[in-house]
Write a protein that holds these residues in place. Structure first.
Motif, PDB file in Angstrom:
ATOM      1  N   LEU A  55     -63.318  10.286 -96.377  1.00 21.87           N
ATOM      2  CA  LEU A  55     -63.770  10.844 -97.662  1.00 21.87           C
ATOM      3  C   LEU A  55     -63.948   9.694 -98.639  1.00 21.87           C
ATOM      4  O   LEU A  55     -62.983   8.991 -98.970  1.00 21.87           O
ATOM      5  CB  LEU A  55     -62.725  11.838 -98.173  1.00 21.87           C
ATOM      6  CG  LEU A  55     -62.394  12.944 -97.154  1.00 21.87           C
ATOM      7  CD1 LEU A  55     -61.109  13.666 -97.530  1.00 21.87           C
ATOM      8  CD2 LEU A  55     -63.550  13.918 -97.027  1.00 21.87           C
ATOM      9  N   GLU A  58     -67.837   7.186-103.455  1.00 22.65           N
ATOM     10  CA  GLU A  58     -69.174   6.651-103.788  1.00 22.65           C
ATOM     11  C   GLU A  58     -70.012   6.604-102.500  1.00 22.65           C
ATOM     12  O   GLU A  58     -69.944   7.519-101.716  1.00 22.65           O
ATOM     13  CB  GLU A  58     -69.011   5.249-104.400  1.00 22.65           C
ATOM     14  CG  GLU A  58     -68.035   5.188-105.572  1.00 22.65           C
ATOM     15  CD  GLU A  58     -68.573   5.779-106.856  1.00 22.65           C
ATOM     16  OE1 GLU A  58     -69.808   5.969-106.948  1.00 22.65           O
ATOM     17  OE2 GLU A  58     -67.783   6.044-107.768  1.00 22.65           O
ATOM     18  N   ALA A  64     -64.314  -2.917-102.426  1.00 19.88           N
ATOM     19  CA  ALA A  64     -64.246  -4.370-102.232  1.00 19.88           C
ATOM     20  C   ALA A  64     -64.864  -4.799-100.898  1.00 19.88           C
ATOM     21  O   ALA A  64     -65.367  -5.915-100.767  1.00 19.88           O
ATOM     22  CB  ALA A  64     -62.792  -4.827-102.305  1.00 19.88           C
ATOM     23  N   ASN A  68     -67.145  -8.608-100.965  1.00 20.30           N
ATOM     24  CA  ASN A  68     -66.264  -9.778-100.952  1.00 20.30           C
ATOM     25  C   ASN A  68     -66.977 -11.043-100.476  1.00 20.30           C
ATOM     26  O   ASN A  68     -68.171 -11.040-100.204  1.00 20.30           O
ATOM     27  CB  ASN A  68     -65.018  -9.478-100.115  1.00 20.30           C
ATOM     28  CG  ASN A  68     -65.349  -9.138 -98.688  1.00 20.30           C
ATOM     29  OD1 ASN A  68     -65.882  -9.964 -97.963  1.00 20.30           O
ATOM     30  ND2 ASN A  68     -65.071  -7.905 -98.291  1.00 20.30           N
ATOM     31  N   VAL A 207     -61.971  12.327-103.643  1.00 20.57           N
ATOM     32  CA  VAL A 207     -60.784  13.168-103.482  1.00 20.57           C
ATOM     33  C   VAL A 207     -60.163  13.381-104.863  1.00 20.57           C
ATOM     34  O   VAL A 207     -59.856  12.415-105.567  1.00 20.57           O
ATOM     35  CB  VAL A 207     -59.781  12.500-102.505  1.00 20.57           C
ATOM     36  CG1 VAL A 207     -58.457  13.241-102.511  1.00 20.57           C
ATOM     37  CG2 VAL A 207     -60.375  12.450-101.110  1.00 20.57           C
ATOM     38  N   ALA A 238     -56.600   4.821 -97.913  1.00 23.34           N
ATOM     39  CA  ALA A 238     -57.225   3.513 -97.689  1.00 23.34           C
ATOM     40  C   ALA A 238     -58.132   3.230 -98.880  1.00 23.34           C
ATOM     41  O   ALA A 238     -59.267   2.801 -98.732  1.00 23.34           O
ATOM     42  CB  ALA A 238     -58.011   3.543 -96.384  1.00 23.34           C
ATOM     43  N   TYR A 242     -59.143   0.631-105.782  1.00 21.51           N
ATOM     44  CA  TYR A 242     -59.864   1.705-106.473  1.00 21.51           C
ATOM     45  C   TYR A 242     -59.110   3.035-106.423  1.00 21.51           C
ATOM     46  O   TYR A 242     -59.660   4.072-106.791  1.00 21.51           O
ATOM     47  CB  TYR A 242     -61.262   1.859-105.854  1.00 21.51           C
ATOM     48  CG  TYR A 242     -62.115   0.614-106.062  1.00 21.51           C
ATOM     49  CD1 TYR A 242     -62.852   0.448-107.221  1.00 21.51           C
ATOM     50  CD2 TYR A 242     -62.122  -0.411-105.127  1.00 21.51           C
ATOM     51  CE1 TYR A 242     -63.605  -0.696-107.431  1.00 21.51           C
ATOM     52  CE2 TYR A 242     -62.863  -1.564-105.326  1.00 21.51           C
ATOM     53  CZ  TYR A 242     -63.607  -1.702-106.490  1.00 21.51           C
ATOM     54  OH  TYR A 242     -64.348  -2.849-106.701  1.00 21.51           O
ATOM     55  N   TYR A 291     -63.378 -19.776-104.780  1.00 20.01           N
ATOM     56  CA  TYR A 291     -63.638 -19.697-103.340  1.00 20.01           C
ATOM     57  C   TYR A 291     -65.145 -19.728-103.153  1.00 20.01           C
ATOM     58  O   TYR A 291     -65.879 -19.163-103.964  1.00 20.01           O
ATOM     59  CB  TYR A 291     -63.010 -18.436-102.712  1.00 20.01           C
ATOM     60  CG  TYR A 291     -63.361 -17.141-103.396  1.00 20.01           C
ATOM     61  CD1 TYR A 291     -62.621 -16.674-104.471  1.00 20.01           C
ATOM     62  CD2 TYR A 291     -64.447 -16.375-102.964  1.00 20.01           C
ATOM     63  CE1 TYR A 291     -62.940 -15.483-105.110  1.00 20.01           C
ATOM     64  CE2 TYR A 291     -64.780 -15.180-103.585  1.00 20.01           C
ATOM     65  CZ  TYR A 291     -64.017 -14.744-104.670  1.00 20.01           C
ATOM     66  OH  TYR A 291     -64.341 -13.561-105.302  1.00 20.01           O
ATOM     67  N   ASP A 348     -56.857  -5.625-104.722  1.00 22.12           N
ATOM     68  CA  ASP A 348     -55.612  -4.845-104.767  1.00 22.12           C
ATOM     69  C   ASP A 348     -54.422  -5.773-104.549  1.00 22.12           C
ATOM     70  O   ASP A 348     -54.181  -6.259-103.457  1.00 22.12           O
ATOM     71  CB  ASP A 348     -55.629  -3.714-103.726  1.00 22.12           C
ATOM     72  CG  ASP A 348     -55.923  -4.194-102.313  1.00 22.12           C
ATOM     73  OD1 ASP A 348     -56.782  -5.082-102.156  1.00 22.12           O
ATOM     74  OD2 ASP A 348     -55.282  -3.705-101.364  1.00 22.12           O
ATOM     75  N   TYR A 369     -53.667  -6.377-100.257  1.00 24.68           N
ATOM     76  CA  TYR A 369     -54.166  -7.532 -99.496  1.00 24.68           C
ATOM     77  C   TYR A 369     -54.409  -8.775-100.363  1.00 24.68           C
ATOM     78  O   TYR A 369     -54.631  -9.859 -99.818  1.00 24.68           O
ATOM     79  CB  TYR A 369     -55.446  -7.172 -98.745  1.00 24.68           C
ATOM     80  CG  TYR A 369     -55.373  -5.890 -97.955  1.00 24.68           C
ATOM     81  CD1 TYR A 369     -54.186  -5.460 -97.363  1.00 24.68           C
ATOM     82  CD2 TYR A 369     -56.498  -5.076 -97.800  1.00 24.68           C
ATOM     83  CE1 TYR A 369     -54.122  -4.279 -96.637  1.00 24.68           C
ATOM     84  CE2 TYR A 369     -56.443  -3.898 -97.073  1.00 24.68           C
ATOM     85  CZ  TYR A 369     -55.260  -3.499 -96.503  1.00 24.68           C
ATOM     86  OH  TYR A 369     -55.210  -2.323 -95.787  1.00 24.68           O
ATOM     87  N   GLY A 373     -58.218  -9.375 -97.600  1.00 29.15           N
ATOM     88  CA  GLY A 373     -58.191  -8.081 -96.915  1.00 29.15           C
ATOM     89  C   GLY A 373     -59.156  -7.877 -95.760  1.00 29.15           C
ATOM     90  O   GLY A 373     -59.000  -6.924 -95.004  1.00 29.15           O
TER      91      GLY A 373
END
Ligand SMILES: Cc1cc2nc3c(=O)[nH]c(=O)nc-3n(C[C@H](O)[C@H](O)[C@H](O)COP(=O)(O)OP(=O)(O)OC[C@H]3O[C@@H](n4cnc5c(N)ncnc54)[C@H](O)[C@@H]3O)c2cc1C
Length: 431
Positions: A55, A58, A64, A68, A207, A238, A242, A291, A348, A369, A373
């Motif tokens: 679910l 968006e 992310a 990334n 959700v 998961a 967000y 990075y 996160d 992470y 992540g």
């Protein structure tokens, strides 16, 4: 040409759309979020015959995972001595082994499922911003070799030209095991793979609540979404940085930190080779770090925490110039290179800067992470799926203390984040 305020990676792929069918009445596992964590779990669950619904609020992979740097990195954020002091040697050995196994996990999925995402074992390079940082590399490499049987190579300043075309660093540390990929193509490939194995994926299905409900004598979860509701035996959160108010028990654990990236025009081949002769994933030794890497089509992708707040139109716009200035300090050769893209995303972080898995109010979760992540998220999603199917729990991050951050750093209450940002800038200045 004006800078496009959009994610460069999304120009390279078409993100699959979710199922158009209505939500099923019930599933074995409902997964909230369709990033690398949720989709890798969905693949592993579906392969074992579980009925799975992913679910996503968006579009698929919207968080992310599609934005990334595409760095598939070994190791953890915190220094090894800090980890050993906190968790003991045996546990940290297992954590480090998991970080190495997570790269193999990504590679295995990419190869087995034929995901076309430019995965390459190009290695990563950490560059020292101060002499004291470089001086610490020898001890760090020796510790990692002794404790984890893993080799890191030290590159003194005199040899750094073979690794990076920048004059500003004091030396480097190479890990050949790390990899790079195109994150949007990776997450799109994971979505297609999950579908192919029988998982149902729903986009635009935010959700709104998850509540316990007893059904035929069994405790289940009623999951209400923008597309209707379903009953699930298990729920896996998961939703990363967000995570919303729908699951406050997890949301209050997360510190959402903005990270921003620019991408230049395509560079000439010889310039690209001069900037990054081995095509490594590169990051520097600061807390407030940069990075960067070349993309497969030879743009320079340069990222950093230009603003600490989660991304908004304003922070994204401001970041373009802040990051361009940073890029030119690292690479004066790029003074005239056009910046074509700028975008942002949210990381996160847990208060202890560690990944965490486990259960909260009966729901499984995997978060924390801290900008590492891609690999560990894939690994932990896959592992949690196996645990949900009844396999023994051998995740070393599971069950470690999971502290609540102070209120001013939590999702929805991030007024203290600029203070934290200033603190880390201060640390970079003094240490
Ligand atoms: C700019 C940037 C650069 C980064 N660079 C790297 C890098 O180079 N290497 C690396 O390893 N890591 C990097 N990271 C971190 C990495 O991208 C993340 O750790 C990882 O993608 C997290 O994956 P995830 O699946 O847990 O969460 P996400 O990919 O964030 O997915 C969570 C999803 O959950 C959805 N969601 C949330 N709440 C709900 C709800 N209530 N209902 C339905 N859906 C919901 C969101 O819409 C989102 O799509 C970077 C992150 C950013 C932002």
């Amino acid at each position: 040409m004006a800078i496009k305020e959009k994610n460069y990676w999304l120009e390279t792929v078409t993100i699959p759309v979710g199922d158009s069918s209505p939500l099923p009445e019930s599933v074995d596992v409902a997964i909230v979020g369709s990033g690398v964590t949720g989709l890798s779990a969905a693949i592993a669950l579906a392969k074992r015959g579980a009925r799975v619904a992913v679910l996503e609020a968006e579009t698929l992979g919207w968080g992310a995972s599609s934005r990334n740097g595409g760095m598939v990195l070994t190791g953890m954020k915190l220094p090894v001595p800090t980890l050993i002091a906190r968790y003991g040697r045996e546990k940290v050995q297992r954590m480090y082994a998991a970080s190495i196994a997570s790269i193999d996990c990504v590679e295995q999925i990419v190869r087995e499922e034929k995901i076309d995402c430019d995965f390459s074992r190009c290695g990563h390079l950490e560059v020292a911003c101060k002499q004291t940082h470089f001086d610490g590399y020898a001890e760090a490499a020796e510790l990692v070799a002794r404790e984890f049987n893993h080799n890191l190579r030290i590159v003194p300043k005199s040899e750094l030209r073979s690794e990076i075309g920048s004059p500003i660093y004091y030396g480097g540390l190479v890990d050949e095991v790390s990899a790079g990929l195109n994150p949007a193509r990776y997450v799109a490939g994971l979505a297609l793979t999950a579908k192919r194995h029988g998982a149902a994926l729903f986009d635009h299905a935010r959700v709104d609540s998850v509540q316990r409900e007893s059904s035929n004598g069994a405790q289940k979860f009623r999951v209400r979404t923008a597309k209707g509701s379903l009953l699930a035996r298990d729920v896996l959160l998961a939703s990363g940085a967000y995570t919303t108010k729908a699951t406050p028990v997890l949301r209050k654990k997360i510190i959402p930190i903005g990270s921003y990236i620019i991408a230049t025009e395509v560079l000439k081949e010889d310039l690209a080779r001069e900037l990054s002769p081995c095509n490594r994933m590169i990051y520097d030794s600061k807390h407030f770090l940069y990075y960067y890497r070349l993309t497969p089509d030879r743009s320079m992708l340069f990222g950093g925490r230009a603003a600490f707040f989660p991304e908004t139109e304003n922070t994204v716009r401001q970041s373009a110039e802040i990051l361009r200035r940073g890029m030119i300090i690292v690479y004066p050769q790029l003074r005239d290179a056009k910046v074509e893209f700028v975008w942002g995303g949210t990381l996160d972080f847990a208060f202890d800067v560690m990944p965490h898995t486990g259960r909260l109010d009966g729901m499984y979760y995997s978060v924390g992470y801290a900008g590492h992540g891609v690999a560990i998220g894939t690994y932990l999603g896959t592992k949690l799926a196996a645990i949900i199917c009844g396999d023994p729990n051998d995740i070393p991050f599971d069950g470690i203390p999971f502290p609540n951050p102070p209120i001013g750093l939590r999702s929805g209450h991030t007024w203290a984040l600029p203070l934290a940002g200033a603190y880390y800038k201060f640390l970079d200045w003094v240490s």
